[in-house]
Design a protein around this motif. Sequence first.
Motif, PDB file in Angstrom:
ATOM      1  N   VAL A 167      11.404  34.245  47.584  1.00 43.86           N
ATOM      2  CA  VAL A 167      11.945  35.557  47.968  1.00 43.86           C
ATOM      3  C   VAL A 167      13.033  35.949  46.966  1.00 43.86           C
TER       4      VAL A 167
ATOM      5  N   SER B 155      18.605  35.797  54.083  1.00 48.25           N
ATOM      6  CA  SER B 155      18.256  37.169  54.439  1.00 48.25           C
ATOM      7  C   SER B 155      19.096  37.557  55.635  1.00 48.25           C
TER       8      SER B 155
ATOM      9  N   ASP C 133      12.292  53.788  63.056  1.00 50.95           N
ATOM     10  CA  ASP C 133      13.033  53.301  61.894  1.00 50.95           C
ATOM     11  C   ASP C 133      14.344  52.658  62.304  1.00 50.95           C
TER      12      ASP C 133
ATOM     13  N   ASP D 161      17.437  41.262  46.855  1.00 49.04           N
ATOM     14  CA  ASP D 161      17.194  42.708  46.861  1.00 49.04           C
ATOM     15  C   ASP D 161      18.293  43.474  46.134  1.00 49.04           C
TER      16      ASP D 161
ATOM     17  N   GLU E 239      10.315  37.520  53.199  1.00 47.89           N
ATOM     18  CA  GLU E 239       9.881  38.766  52.573  1.00 47.89           C
ATOM     19  C   GLU E 239       9.569  39.804  53.643  1.00 47.89           C
ATOM     20  N   ASN E 240       9.397  41.028  53.199  1.00 46.23           N
ATOM     21  CA  ASN E 240       8.981  42.126  54.079  1.00 46.23           C
ATOM     22  C   ASN E 240       9.914  42.273  55.282  1.00 46.23           C
ATOM     23  N   LEU E 241      11.202  42.390  54.983  1.00 41.69           N
ATOM     24  CA  LEU E 241      12.166  42.598  56.063  1.00 41.69           C
ATOM     25  C   LEU E 241      11.928  43.930  56.771  1.00 41.69           C
ATOM     26  N   GLU E 242      11.197  44.858  56.083  1.00 44.19           N
ATOM     27  CA  GLU E 242      10.922  46.146  56.732  1.00 44.19           C
ATOM     28  C   GLU E 242      10.025  45.977  57.951  1.00 44.19           C
ATOM     29  N   ASP E 243       9.297  44.842  57.986  1.00 46.43           N
ATOM     30  CA  ASP E 243       8.474  44.580  59.173  1.00 46.43           C
ATOM     31  C   ASP E 243       9.325  44.354  60.403  1.00 46.43           C
ATOM     32  N   ARG E 244      10.605  44.128  60.188  1.00 49.35           N
ATOM     33  CA  ARG E 244      11.521  43.912  61.311  1.00 49.35           C
ATOM     34  C   ARG E 244      12.136  45.235  61.790  1.00 49.35           C
TER      35      ARG E 244
ATOM     36  N   THR F 265      18.247  42.835  54.323  1.00 53.08           N
ATOM     37  CA  THR F 265      18.335  42.630  52.874  1.00 53.08           C
ATOM     38  C   THR F 265      18.429  41.135  52.619  1.00 53.08           C
ATOM     39  N   SER F 266      17.816  40.726  51.499  1.00 47.77           N
ATOM     40  CA  SER F 266      17.900  39.332  51.072  1.00 47.77           C
ATOM     41  C   SER F 266      18.890  39.231  49.937  1.00 47.77           C
TER      42      SER F 266
END
Length: 548
Positions: free
Chosen positions: A100, A115, A158, A103, A147-152, A121-122
């Motif tokens: 990872v 993260s 949003d 960011d 990865e893919n922290l937006e999945d959280r 953010t990582s």
Amino acid sequence: MSAANCLLSEDQFLCCICLDVFTDPVTTPCGHNFCKNCITAHWNSNDQYLCPMCKETFYVRPYLKVNTFISEVVSQFRQKAQQKASSSSSEQQAAKPGEVPCDVCTGTKLKALKSCLVCLTSYCETHLEPHLTKSGLKRHQLMDPVENLEDRMCMKHDKPLELFCKTDQTCVCLLCSVLDHKTHEFVPLKEEYEGKKAELGKTEAEMQEMIQKRRLKIQEIKHSVDLSEEAADREKAEGVQVFTALKESVERSLNELIETIEEKQRTTEKQAEDFIKELEQEISELKKRSSEVEKLSHSEDHLHLLQNFLSLKAAPPTKDWTEVSVRLPSYEGTVVKAVAQLEETLRKQMKKLFAEAELKKVQQYAVDVTLDPDTANIWLILSDDGKQVNCGDVRKNLPDNPERFSPSLCVLGKQSLSSGRFYFEVQVKRKTDWDLGVVRESINRKGNIPLSPEDGYWTMCLRNRNEYSACNNNLVRLSLKSRPQKVGVFVDYEEGLVSFYDVDAVALICSFTGCSFTEKLYPYISPGLNHDGINSAPLIICPVNQTV
């Protein structure tokens, strides 16, 4: 100052109230240091002016000034920390494929160390530093980099996924809880996480238990294979022994058959040779006389011919060979008789070999039996090791407990059987009377005892020196070819079988079959009355030696 600063750590510059590096440090009269805003807010919210560290009470609120010395030291410490962070960031490695990346990094992306679930953010080690030092950021939830922290984030609103809807079994944001899921049951993600983590722990424990059970089952199966292999090796060895013995018997019988036939042929040849020798002898005599007759017939001497005529005219004494002939041997039935003898020999030998194999098998279940003195009749004498018993002449002064036989001269073994198989051997030589066998635990031990399976006794006995019997209500006489010197007792609990063996003769004496066992079984021994010393020899429990 720089030397002293090298010995200082971050913990020495933390305020015990906010747990962050001092900001405008002040010192209380008791000598402890705090952020000015922290101690001021603490005293404003309490009725007393106490030191948060040592709890000293100030009756008048102290007037606090910034401690310039500590403030300078803290400032230098911050600079050192920033320099250290800068130098360490240069030592960090760039994120490799599968790792990872940070960011925040621009240009070369360094490997993320953590993260943040709040910032989504990582961060690499350098950019993570504010989360480790700033009081506000310290409360953020950090985790190993993903990865893919937006999945959280909630795709609809949003917003961070902070709640768990127990009704729909899904993660939702705060807006979801008041809009789409307003009638549902919610818990914080951490609470559901702890519950699910506990369930996973339980599941893992169950899985580990299942794994362990299967490993044990593998060991059990492997052990079964080992036992099967051992049994197969034993059976093969016994098979080789049996068939080798049978093969030797067949070869021996064949050799005897051939020898018998050849002996008859030799006898015939000898008779023929004698006849031929005798005939050749007579031929020789006749030839000699014929020569003399021929010579005399050519003689010109009148007197000589007449004088020898009578002696030469008569033939020399010979045997009448008209009825003489060689007696041809009769081979009819020779092979049939030999085969019949072989069959009888093999039958006896196989019976013996099978008896040896059977005895070997039951001897594998040998147990070390010792006699129980608490069950022994008061007239019985037991050896110190509990292996021998005979009837004495002196009555012992012992308590008449429920386990003790009275008045029967009996004793039980200490060992019991409630499943499986067991075997033991007892020396009975020089005895005229004895009882052996097994009994169930609940037998009657007082008064007259009928030795029968219905009463829980599976036994055989010797009476009057050579009368052997199986005890089954009435005595069933047994016909034995020899007097046993050592008797083996075998029990198969599940099969309901009790068997007695003559160990030295390698022969089965008798068996009780179809027995129904529902209790513990104990070895049973009775040496019989002394009979003025005639039956004084002890019964001896012997160690079991495998028959050859």
